[in-house]
Design a protein around this motif. Structure first.
Motif, mmCIF file in Angstrom:
data_model
loop_
_atom_site.group_PDB
_atom_site.id
_atom_site.type_symbol
_atom_site.label_atom_id
_atom_site.label_comp_id
_atom_site.label_asym_id
_atom_site.label_seq_id
_atom_site.Cartn_x
_atom_site.Cartn_y
_atom_site.Cartn_z
ATOM 1 N N GLU A 187 2.552 -11.602 11.574
ATOM 2 C CA GLU A 187 2.012 -10.871 12.731
ATOM 3 C C GLU A 187 1.835 -9.377 12.437
ATOM 4 O O GLU A 187 1.078 -8.695 13.122
ATOM 5 N N ASN A 188 2.502 -8.872 11.411
ATOM 6 C CA ASN A 188 2.265 -7.485 10.983
ATOM 7 C C ASN A 188 0.782 -7.218 10.710
ATOM 8 O O ASN A 188 0.323 -6.089 10.797
ATOM 9 N N LEU A 189 0.059 -8.278 10.350
ATOM 10 C CA LEU A 189 -1.349 -8.096 9.955
ATOM 11 C C LEU A 189 -2.210 -7.513 11.071
ATOM 12 O O LEU A 189 -3.202 -6.852 10.814
ATOM 13 N N ALA A 215 0.224 -1.143 16.550
ATOM 14 C CA ALA A 215 1.054 -0.222 17.339
ATOM 15 C C ALA A 215 2.437 0.000 16.734
ATOM 16 O O ALA A 215 3.132 0.925 17.123
ATOM 17 N N HIS A 216 2.847 -0.846 15.765
ATOM 18 C CA HIS A 216 4.188 -0.637 15.196
ATOM 19 C C HIS A 216 4.156 0.350 14.022
ATOM 20 O O HIS A 216 5.194 0.797 13.563
ATOM 21 N N PHE A 217 2.951 0.673 13.543
ATOM 22 C CA PHE A 217 2.874 1.510 12.331
ATOM 23 C C PHE A 217 3.568 2.855 12.503
ATOM 24 O O PHE A 217 4.332 3.275 11.651
ATOM 25 N N VAL A 255 7.608 2.454 13.587
ATOM 26 C CA VAL A 255 8.465 1.821 12.572
ATOM 27 C C VAL A 255 8.270 2.460 11.194
ATOM 28 O O VAL A 255 9.227 2.689 10.466
ATOM 29 N N HIS A 256 7.017 2.750 10.832
ATOM 30 C CA HIS A 256 6.750 3.192 9.452
ATOM 31 C C HIS A 256 6.290 4.649 9.342
ATOM 32 O O HIS A 256 6.065 5.136 8.224
ATOM 33 N N GLY A 257 6.094 5.337 10.454
ATOM 34 C CA GLY A 257 5.597 6.715 10.370
ATOM 35 C C GLY A 257 4.205 6.798 9.788
ATOM 36 O O GLY A 257 3.883 7.690 9.003
ATOM 37 N N GLN A 271 12.549 -1.495 7.223
ATOM 38 C CA GLN A 271 12.296 -1.015 8.590
ATOM 39 C C GLN A 271 11.833 -2.174 9.475
ATOM 40 O O GLN A 271 12.233 -2.306 10.625
ATOM 41 N N ASP A 272 10.979 -3.044 8.909
ATOM 42 C CA ASP A 272 10.536 -4.225 9.665
ATOM 43 C C ASP A 272 11.673 -5.230 9.840
ATOM 44 O O ASP A 272 11.811 -5.844 10.898
ATOM 45 N N VAL A 273 12.461 -5.416 8.769
ATOM 46 C CA VAL A 273 13.523 -6.437 8.787
ATOM 47 C C VAL A 273 14.490 -6.184 9.941
ATOM 48 O O VAL A 273 14.918 -7.114 10.635
HETATM 49 FE FE FE2 Z 1 5.493 -3.404 9.252
#
Ligand code: FE2
Ligand code: FES
Length: 336
Positions: A176-178, A182-184, A187-189, A292-294
């Motif tokens: 689902e990351n694909l 909105a999580h970029f 979660v990842h900056g 960060q995702d985990v």
């Molecule tokens: Fe991610």
């Protein structure tokens, strides 16, 4: 006193179990090792899809995967089995099996029992990686893996530098990351400025460009194409400060437990060789990004009907594409 209402309780179809109602293992090609992890003549036990298997490389270089347990008295071929040519000999009473799993020798008997065989799994070794085909229906592979050879050679990329994480989640959370733009940032900056997905049979693509804000400060503009070939093997072609190919491939071990393997090949620029330290730092950064995702994946529930905003990605399309790998081939919508 009024009770606070729950904003969005679990509803029919939602699941407190990670992954929701989908079965644990879809149909497709799954990465089990990088090629440099398996020398000729070596056999190792592996466990994927809830099954015990033996992975071995014959003396010719051919890679094989068989069911682990010997049909004779049940020894595990991956624990002490000896590779002979392109065959494997059981450590217990020395029966020998060829790469198709057929018994070819019972050293103390003149006749081989006709049903003496173990199941053989389709394997492909490509671009420095070893893949196994998993299919709950035990059908032959539906599609071929792509070859990255022309890209790797033309671009003078470094060899794969790779690593692996064991994660307690359902594979669908990773996929689902694909679409999840909105999580970029949180979660990842990373700020995605342009973002689009497309689906073509067993292939799903993310086109994405934006700016990453590394922990050390500064900004890195990037432009990438991330392509899933089937449900579990993703290749990202990243153009940013450096050009790179990044592999992100997960393989289910058991229900809600998987290996996520990742690797990078960096494009050589000019005459200066890329140092192993630089590549190691790159892999470390990738690992941090996945971790960060985990942290989210290992603690979330799966929402079958998520409450989305108008700016969220196309979860519906992605889920339709992904679900097809769990459906029997005969059913409508199964991936081709
Ligand atoms: Fe991610
Ligand atoms: S258990 Fe394998 S040869 Fe006996």
């Amino acid at each position: 006193m009024t009770q606070p209402t729950r904003a969005l309780p679990l509803s029919p179809g939602d699941s407190p179990a990670i992954g929701g109602p989908l079965g644990p293992y879809p149909r497709g090609w799954f990465l089990v090792r990088f090629s440099d992890e398996l020398a000729p003549g070596v056999a190792v036990p592996i466990r994927y899809f809830g099954e015990d298997l033996v992975l071995f490389r014959g003396e010719s270089g051919a890679v094989k995967i068989l069911d682990a347990f010997c049909p004779h008295l049940g020894a595990h071929l991956g624990h002490g089995g000896k590779v002979e040519g392109d065959q494997i000999r059981c450590p217990f009473h020395a029966w020998r099996f060829d790469g198709d799993g057929v018994c070819t020798d019972v050293p103390y008997a003149s006749r081989i029992p006709p049903r003496a065989r173990v199941a053989c799994w389709p394997v492909v070794e490509r671009d420095g990686m070893i893949f196994v085909w998993h299919d709950p229906e035990h059908g032959p592979p539906d599609w071929e893996l792509p070859s990255l050879a022309s890209l790797l050679e033309e671009g003078r990329f470094t060899a794969w530098s790779h690593s692996v994480l064991e994660i307690k989640t359902h594979p669908r959370e990773i996929v689902e990351n694909l679409v999840d733009t909105a999580h970029f940032m949180p979660v990842h900056g990373t700020r995605a400025d342009k973002f689009r997905n497309e689906y073509l049979g067993h292939v799903a693509v993310q086109h994405n460009s934006g700016v990453a804000y590394p922990l050390g400060g500064g900004e890195d503009a990037y432009d990438l194409t991330a392509t899933y070939y089937g449900p579990a093997y993703m290749v990202t072609h990243m153009r940013g400060v450096r050009e790179s190919l990044i592999i992100n491939a997960h393989t289910p071990i058991g229900p809600n437990l998987l290996h996520l393997r990742f690797a990078v090949a960096l494009r050589q620029q000019g005459d200066r060789e890329i140092s192993p330290e630089f590549t190691a730092r790159y892999i470390d950064n990738l690992r941090r990004g996945y971790q960060q995702d985990v942290e989210i994946w290992e603690h979330k529930v799966f929402r079958e009907r998520p409450l989305l905003s108008e700016c969220d990605g196309e979860f519906g399309n992605l889920r339709r594409w992904y679900r097809a790998f769990y459906e029997p081939r005969a059913s409508k919508g199964a991936a081709e």
